[in-house]
Scaffold this active site. Structure first.
Site, PDB file in Angstrom:
ATOM      1  N   ALA A 115       0.833  -1.209   0.000  1.00  0.00           N
ATOM      2  CA  ALA A 115       0.000   0.000   0.000  1.00  0.00           C
ATOM      3  C   ALA A 115       0.863   1.252   0.000  1.00  0.00           C
ATOM      4  O   ALA A 115       0.616   2.194  -0.764  1.00  0.00           O
ATOM      5  CB  ALA A 115      -0.937  -0.006   1.202  1.00  0.00           C
ATOM      6  N   TYR A 116       1.877   1.272   0.849  1.00  0.00           N
ATOM      7  CA  TYR A 116       2.763   2.429   0.924  1.00  0.00           C
ATOM      8  C   TYR A 116       3.488   2.629  -0.403  1.00  0.00           C
ATOM      9  O   TYR A 116       3.540   3.744  -0.937  1.00  0.00           O
ATOM     10  CB  TYR A 116       3.766   2.243   2.063  1.00  0.00           C
ATOM     11  CG  TYR A 116       4.669   3.432   2.280  1.00  0.00           C
ATOM     12  CD1 TYR A 116       4.184   4.577   2.904  1.00  0.00           C
ATOM     13  CD2 TYR A 116       6.007   3.410   1.883  1.00  0.00           C
ATOM     14  CE1 TYR A 116       5.007   5.681   3.112  1.00  0.00           C
ATOM     15  CE2 TYR A 116       6.833   4.506   2.084  1.00  0.00           C
ATOM     16  CZ  TYR A 116       6.328   5.639   2.698  1.00  0.00           C
ATOM     17  OH  TYR A 116       7.144   6.715   2.897  1.00  0.00           O
TER      18      TYR A 116
END
Length: 244
Positions: free
Chosen positions: A150-151
């Protein structure tokens, strides 16, 4: 760098890279407005060489960002500088084990928040024929860190957004750039496992983490009048890790 009297919005300005940049800008006579949900935001702004202004803002919420912009314009003035520093890492997990709600939180804050803040600040810059935007991405957005999908995806999105907006505004004196830092020791480390922290350090050829002062020096220049040509660009702050 003649920056005295300008107004700069910094998201996440209460600590970390955002606060280091706030200090650097305040030393040059810039009035800093920190959009943050951090309880220490007001205290941080009061400690600057030129005292700044704390505005409560959740950058993941468009209504909150719009309200923060209106409050800033009414109370301080129209900002001609924007630095997006607010961000979270999310949990360290493989993609197949990644919690969908955690995924959405990371994307909402890191990527959607960058979109919201850029969106509200651009019209005022266009009206004045001048502006500087600096979005903080990450080396993870270039290379992709394992167990941080996600990051990595959110920061890759920030890079793409920056390049797109930079081209849209290239005919004006509005520069839109981003930086891709390696990890720096901030409170964001509290969101990571020690294994992930060790992994990040092992990938930095310099053999150490980024210093906040080093990040601030590059960012302050990037949002100054001296940066009058470069736009839609990615400035590397990875200590030699970046391969492109």
């Amino acid at each position: 760098m003649q920056m005295q009297g300008q107004i700069a919005v910094i998201t996440g300005g209460a600590q970390g890279i955002g606060f280091a940049v706030a200090q650097g800008l305040a030393e040059k006579g810039v009035t800093v407005v920190s959009w943050d949900i951090d309880a220490g935001n007001a205290e941080a702004m009061a400690s600057l060489p030129v005292p700044g202004v704390a505005v409560m803002c959740n950058v993941a919420d468009m209504a909150s960002v719009t309200a923060a912009y209106e409050q800033t314009c009414a109370g301080t003035g129209v900002p001609t500088i924007l630095i997006n520093s607010a961000g979270i890492t999310g949990p360290n997990a493989t993609l197949e084990d990644y919690d969908p709600e955690a995924w959405c939180r990371v994307i909402d804050l890191n990527l959607n928040g960058t979109f919201y803040t850029n969106k509200v600040c651009v019209p005022g810059m266009k009206e004045r024929g001048y502006g500087r935007i600096l979005n903080i991405a990450s080396i993870a957005g270039k290379e992709g860190n394992p167990n941080a999908s996600a990051y990595s995806a959110s920061k890759a999105g920030v890079i793409g957004l920056t390049k797109s907006l930079g081209k849209e505004l290239a005919g004006m004196d509005i520069a839109v750039n981003c930086v891709t830092p390696a990890a720096a020791r901030t409170r964001i480390f509290d969101q990571m496992s020690q294994e992930h922290i060790d992994y990040m350090l092992s990938k930095i050829p310099r053999g150490r983490f980024l210093e906040l002062s080093e990040a601030a020096a590059m960012i302050v220049w990037a949002v100054s009048p001296e940066n009058s040509f470069t736009t839609g660009a990615v400035f590397d702050l990875s200590g030699g890790r970046a391969t492109y």
